[in-house]
Motif scaffolding. Structure first.
Motif, PDB file in Angstrom:
ATOM      1  N   TYR A 262      41.540  23.302  41.649  1.00  0.00           N
ATOM      2  CA  TYR A 262      40.841  22.039  41.462  1.00  0.00           C
ATOM      3  C   TYR A 262      39.800  21.853  42.559  1.00  0.00           C
ATOM      4  CZ  TYR A 262      43.899  20.351  37.743  1.00  0.00           C
ATOM      5  OH  TYR A 262      44.556  20.191  36.554  1.00  0.00           O
ATOM      6  N   PRO A 263      38.568  21.485  42.185  1.00  0.00           N
ATOM      7  CA  PRO A 263      37.545  21.242  43.206  1.00  0.00           C
ATOM      8  C   PRO A 263      37.962  20.186  44.226  1.00  0.00           C
ATOM      9  CG  PRO A 263      36.533  21.398  41.030  1.00  0.00           C
ATOM     10  CD  PRO A 263      38.018  21.388  40.812  1.00  0.00           C
ATOM     11  N   ARG A 264      38.755  19.203  43.811  1.00  0.00           N
ATOM     12  CA  ARG A 264      39.168  18.148  44.735  1.00  0.00           C
ATOM     13  C   ARG A 264      40.034  18.692  45.854  1.00  0.00           C
ATOM     14  NH1 ARG A 264      42.697  14.208  41.108  1.00  0.00           N
ATOM     15  NH2 ARG A 264      42.365  12.884  42.931  1.00  0.00           N
ATOM     16  N   TYR A 265      40.650  19.867  45.628  1.00  0.00           N
ATOM     17  CA  TYR A 265      41.443  20.521  46.667  1.00  0.00           C
ATOM     18  C   TYR A 265      40.729  21.753  47.220  1.00  0.00           C
ATOM     19  CZ  TYR A 265      45.340  17.557  45.297  1.00  0.00           C
ATOM     20  OH  TYR A 265      46.142  16.483  45.031  1.00  0.00           O
ATOM     21  N   GLY A 266      39.434  21.857  46.982  1.00  0.00           N
ATOM     22  CA  GLY A 266      38.674  22.971  47.526  1.00  0.00           C
ATOM     23  C   GLY A 266      38.612  24.189  46.639  1.00  0.00           C
ATOM     24  N   GLY A 267      39.089  24.093  45.418  1.00  0.00           N
ATOM     25  CA  GLY A 267      39.074  25.235  44.510  1.00  0.00           C
ATOM     26  C   GLY A 267      37.749  25.381  43.801  1.00  0.00           C
ATOM     27  N   PRO A 268      37.576  26.468  43.039  1.00  0.00           N
ATOM     28  CA  PRO A 268      36.315  26.696  42.322  1.00  0.00           C
ATOM     29  C   PRO A 268      36.205  25.796  41.104  1.00  0.00           C
ATOM     30  CG  PRO A 268      37.893  28.396  41.740  1.00  0.00           C
ATOM     31  CD  PRO A 268      38.556  27.550  42.808  1.00  0.00           C
ATOM     32  N   GLU A 269      34.983  25.510  40.684  1.00  0.00           N
ATOM     33  CA  GLU A 269      34.781  24.746  39.453  1.00  0.00           C
ATOM     34  C   GLU A 269      34.962  25.677  38.256  1.00  0.00           C
ATOM     35  OE1 GLU A 269      31.194  22.603  39.197  1.00  0.00           O
ATOM     36  OE2 GLU A 269      31.534  21.400  41.000  1.00  0.00           O
ATOM     37  N   GLY A 270      35.700  25.200  37.271  1.00  0.00           N
ATOM     38  CA  GLY A 270      35.849  25.945  36.028  1.00  0.00           C
ATOM     39  C   GLY A 270      36.568  27.255  36.194  1.00  0.00           C
ATOM     40  N   GLY A 271      37.562  27.322  37.087  1.00  0.00           N
ATOM     41  CA  GLY A 271      38.220  28.590  37.355  1.00  0.00           C
ATOM     42  C   GLY A 271      39.679  28.621  36.941  1.00  0.00           C
ATOM     43  N   ILE A 272      40.173  29.805  36.596  1.00  0.00           N
ATOM     44  CA  ILE A 272      41.593  30.030  36.387  1.00  0.00           C
ATOM     45  C   ILE A 272      42.005  31.203  37.268  1.00  0.00           C
ATOM     46  CG2 ILE A 272      41.358  29.290  33.987  1.00  0.00           C
ATOM     47  CD1 ILE A 272      42.108  32.225  33.220  1.00  0.00           C
ATOM     48  N   ARG A 273      43.280  31.433  37.345  1.00  0.00           N
ATOM     49  CA  ARG A 273      43.808  32.501  38.199  1.00  0.00           C
ATOM     50  C   ARG A 273      44.736  33.395  37.381  1.00  0.00           C
ATOM     51  NH1 ARG A 273      47.400  31.141  43.599  1.00  0.00           N
ATOM     52  NH2 ARG A 273      48.825  32.907  43.463  1.00  0.00           N
ATOM     53  N   VAL A 274      44.611  34.705  37.575  1.00  0.00           N
ATOM     54  CA  VAL A 274      45.448  35.681  36.881  1.00  0.00           C
ATOM     55  C   VAL A 274      46.111  36.562  37.940  1.00  0.00           C
ATOM     56  CG1 VAL A 274      45.533  37.567  35.214  1.00  0.00           C
ATOM     57  CG2 VAL A 274      43.936  35.665  34.859  1.00  0.00           C
ATOM     58  N   ASP A 275      47.435  36.545  37.985  1.00  0.00           N
ATOM     59  CA  ASP A 275      48.201  37.328  38.950  1.00  0.00           C
ATOM     60  C   ASP A 275      48.886  38.506  38.268  1.00  0.00           C
ATOM     61  OD1 ASP A 275      47.477  35.421  40.742  1.00  0.00           O
ATOM     62  OD2 ASP A 275      49.502  34.835  41.319  1.00  0.00           O
ATOM     63  N   ARG A 276      48.736  39.679  38.876  1.00  0.00           N
ATOM     64  CA  ARG A 276      49.514  40.851  38.448  1.00  0.00           C
ATOM     65  C   ARG A 276      50.675  41.005  39.422  1.00  0.00           C
ATOM     66  NH1 ARG A 276      49.765  46.540  39.411  1.00  0.00           N
ATOM     67  NH2 ARG A 276      50.199  47.723  37.486  1.00  0.00           N
ATOM     68  N   VAL A 277      51.889  40.876  38.923  1.00  0.00           N
ATOM     69  CA  VAL A 277      53.089  40.866  39.754  1.00  0.00           C
ATOM     70  C   VAL A 277      53.823  42.188  39.579  1.00  0.00           C
ATOM     71  CG1 VAL A 277      55.246  39.670  40.256  1.00  0.00           C
ATOM     72  CG2 VAL A 277      53.251  38.370  39.482  1.00  0.00           C
ATOM     73  N   VAL A 278      54.174  42.794  40.700  1.00  0.00           N
ATOM     74  CA  VAL A 278      54.892  44.069  40.682  1.00  0.00           C
ATOM     75  C   VAL A 278      56.207  43.905  41.433  1.00  0.00           C
ATOM     76  CG1 VAL A 278      54.821  46.524  41.252  1.00  0.00           C
ATOM     77  CG2 VAL A 278      52.713  45.331  40.627  1.00  0.00           C
ATOM     78  N   GLY A 279      57.307  44.264  40.799  1.00  0.00           N
ATOM     79  CA  GLY A 279      58.621  44.158  41.420  1.00  0.00           C
ATOM     80  C   GLY A 279      58.965  45.384  42.225  1.00  0.00           C
ATOM     81  N   PRO A 280      60.033  45.323  43.024  1.00  0.00           N
ATOM     82  CA  PRO A 280      60.458  46.482  43.821  1.00  0.00           C
ATOM     83  C   PRO A 280      60.758  47.709  42.978  1.00  0.00           C
ATOM     84  CG  PRO A 280      61.600  44.481  44.519  1.00  0.00           C
ATOM     85  CD  PRO A 280      60.870  44.140  43.254  1.00  0.00           C
ATOM     86  N   ASP A 281      61.140  47.481  41.706  1.00  0.00           N
ATOM     87  CA  ASP A 281      61.440  48.604  40.815  1.00  0.00           C
ATOM     88  C   ASP A 281      60.207  49.104  40.071  1.00  0.00           C
ATOM     89  OD1 ASP A 281      61.025  46.422  39.243  1.00  0.00           O
ATOM     90  OD2 ASP A 281      62.863  46.610  38.070  1.00  0.00           O
ATOM     91  N   GLY A 282      59.044  48.537  40.382  1.00  0.00           N
ATOM     92  CA  GLY A 282      57.806  48.961  39.736  1.00  0.00           C
ATOM     93  C   GLY A 282      57.484  48.235  38.442  1.00  0.00           C
ATOM     94  N   ALA A 283      58.372  47.341  37.991  1.00  0.00           N
ATOM     95  CA  ALA A 283      58.111  46.590  36.756  1.00  0.00           C
ATOM     96  C   ALA A 283      56.934  45.638  36.976  1.00  0.00           C
ATOM     97  CB  ALA A 283      59.351  45.816  36.330  1.00  0.00           C
ATOM     98  N   VAL A 284      56.074  45.524  35.973  1.00  0.00           N
ATOM     99  CA  VAL A 284      54.858  44.715  36.078  1.00  0.00           C
ATOM    100  C   VAL A 284      54.939  43.535  35.118  1.00  0.00           C
ATOM    101  CG1 VAL A 284      52.351  44.695  35.793  1.00  0.00           C
ATOM    102  CG2 VAL A 284      53.484  46.709  36.751  1.00  0.00           C
TER     103      VAL A 284
END
Length: 521
Positions: A262-284
């Motif tokens: 959110y721009p009100r918290y210093g974030g970008p305008e019109g943005g989303i976030r995509v996270d690629r998560v990897v576990g200790p066993d390599g699962a994504v």
């Protein structure tokens, strides 16, 4: 992937008792801890009956064989005795199997009836607002009594809010007012809901009428350009950077990640976030975070940095805060803006139309390289809640991406269905009228859990300071609710965690975060 449950655990696997007790005292949960289909249970009962019938036919053959042995025993007394004994033994066993099968079939049918009864009771107990039927007309082109009704209900709603120590109505109070107002408008226009899909919702009927008109009249399209950008606080050096760090953990981490969008918290305008998560066993797995409306109808003040934010669960860098009290840039057009997180998208999404934000999320997920066989968690706040729920109910989207779970925060999503094979968690505040705009209860069905908290009734001083919809709808209050959800021992909540295990970050999971910016074409 790990389970991703934030609070300390006790040996039986449930969250620590103190946090669990606090959650039990403040959270109202609607959901089914087990996904049981009454029709499937009855089908199983019928199958058991079929097996029992086969056993019954076998019993009849044994009885026939026993009769033959008795008739011929005089011919061979030496061998007929043991054979007769074996037949009697088999008959006794078969008889027990018949009785047990009949008992199992009866229990399955009783369970099916109990599930249907429990669901009907839950639906009856979980209603949002009122369905207001306009009074008969008085022979005029419009009904003056009906025209006054919404104003009366609005006054009642605010009176109820003041009685609770709030400045704005609850979601149910405001939903009832909107239903009355929309019912008056649709009645005057001669427009009514047709069919059995969510019958009686004048709000949705009116939105379905206004959204196409606004789309044509204001040129609100769904075309959008999507490009990867640097994470907040990162100085551009060329190609967009990817932030790395520990994965978001539990519901608290997922909800807390919305701060940085959110721009009100210093974030970008019109943005989303995509996270690629990897576990200790390599699962994504993948986590897709979608914010809500960013083009306000009134000038917006930058807020001070929230207290108690779980920043350590955010793999991105710390988000810089604007100077508290600064008036943020006001868009020239809050309804149809270059930033598609606008009020035009709100109306389109609510009415069930395709939106630029939905198209942007799909493009961002494709640019991030999410394959069709790796599980995805969708997280959405406000408008983002409608976006993620609408994507989850779209067969074309779920065929392209393996959506495992959805978390919605403060969104009007009661009128949006979702497939039962996706674990859905809808989080709402009684004090947040945004989640009641549709005046429709969230369905109580397998795979979908609704958690509601009344901030005005909370003993937490931070919650007691919440007196308006702006505060109740904002992320800090929902982070506190998310912490309680992580600590909850409610069976429906724990069932959602179990179904979402593969997409919730846990100890040892790492994440790489990419940010994507949308611009309406």
């Amino acid at each position: 992937m790990s389970g991703g449950n934030g609070p300390a655990m006790v040996p039986d696997g449930a969250p620590s008792s103190a946090a669990g007790n606090a959650a039990a005292a403040q959270l109202v949960v609607y959901g089914t801890p087990l996904a049981a289909d009454p029709t499937e249970l009855r089908d199983l009962a019928a199958a058991v009956d079929g097996g029992s019938a086969q056993v019954g036919r076998g019993r009849a053959l044994l009885q026939r064989g026993l009769a033959i042995l008795h008739e011929t025993a005089t011919l061979d007394a030496g061998s007929s005795g043991p054979a007769i004994a074996r037949c009697w033994e088999a008959l006794l066993c078969v008889g027990g199997v018949n009785e047990e099968a009949d008992g199992i079939a009866a229990a399955l049918r009783a369970a099916a009836a109990d599930y249907e009864r429990a669901e009907a009771q839950a639906q009856a107990g979980f209603t949002r607002g009122l369905i207001v039927t306009p009074p008969p007309t008085l022979g005029l082109p419009w009904d003056p009594i009906a025209m006054m009704r919404p104003l009366t209900m609005l006054g009642v709603a605010f009176a109820g809010a003041f009685a609770r120590g709030q400045w704005t109505p609850t979601d149910a109070q405001f939903g009832a007012y909107l239903e009355s107002w929309a019912g008056t408008m649709t009645s005057a226009l001669g427009v009514y809901t047709v069919g059995e899909d969510r019958p009686g919702s004048s709000i949705h009927t009116l939105a379905g009428l206004l959204a196409p008109l606004a789309t044509v009249g204001m040129g609100i399209g769904r075309s959008v350009r999507v490009r990867q950008i640097d994470p907040p606080g990162v100085v551009p050096t060329g190609a967009p950077a990817t932030a790395t760090g520990p994965a978001l953990s539990g519901v608290t981490g997922a909800v807390g990640s919305l701060y940085g969008l959110y721009p009100r918290y210093g974030g970008p305008e019109g943005g989303i976030r995509v996270d690629r998560v990897v576990g200790p066993d390599g699962a994504v797995s993948w986590q897709v975070i979608v914010p809500g409306t960013q083009t306000e109808l009134v000038p917006e003040l930058a807020l001070p940095e929230p207290v108690g934010v779980p920043w350590q669960s955010d793999p991105g860098p710390a988000v810089p805060m604007p100077f508290p009290g600064t008036v943020l840039r006001q868009p020239a057009n809050a309804i149809n803006n270059d930033n598609p997180f606008d009020w035009g998208t709100n109306l389109q999404a609510f009415a069930g139309m395709d939106t630029a934000v939905e198209d942007g999320v799909i493009q961002a997920m494709e640019q991030a390289g999410i394959p069709p066989d790796e599980p995805v968690l969708l997280v959405g706040h406000s408008q983002g809640a409608m976006t993620t729920m609408r994507l989850a109910e779209d067969p074309a989207f779920t065929e392209r991406f393996e959506v495992r779970s959805v978390i919605t925060v403060g969104g009007p999503v009661g009128h949006i269905d979702t497939p039962s094979d996706i674990a859905v968690l809808n989080i709402e505040h009684v004090d947040d009228l945004t989640s009641g705009l549709e005046n429709t209860a969230n369905p109580v069905e397998p795979g979908r859990t609704t958690v509601i908290r009344d901030l005005a009734a909370s003993p937490d001083p931070a919650d007691q300071g919440v007196t308006s919809v702006a505060q109740a709808h904002d992320i800090p209050a929902y982070v506190r609710t998310a912490q309680m959800i992580d600590a909850s021992t409610d069976p429906a909540v724990r069932a959602w965690f179990a179904a979402s295990r593969d997409v919730l970050g846990g100890p040892g999971d790492s994440a790489s975060s990419r940010y994507y910016q949308f611009e309406r074409e």
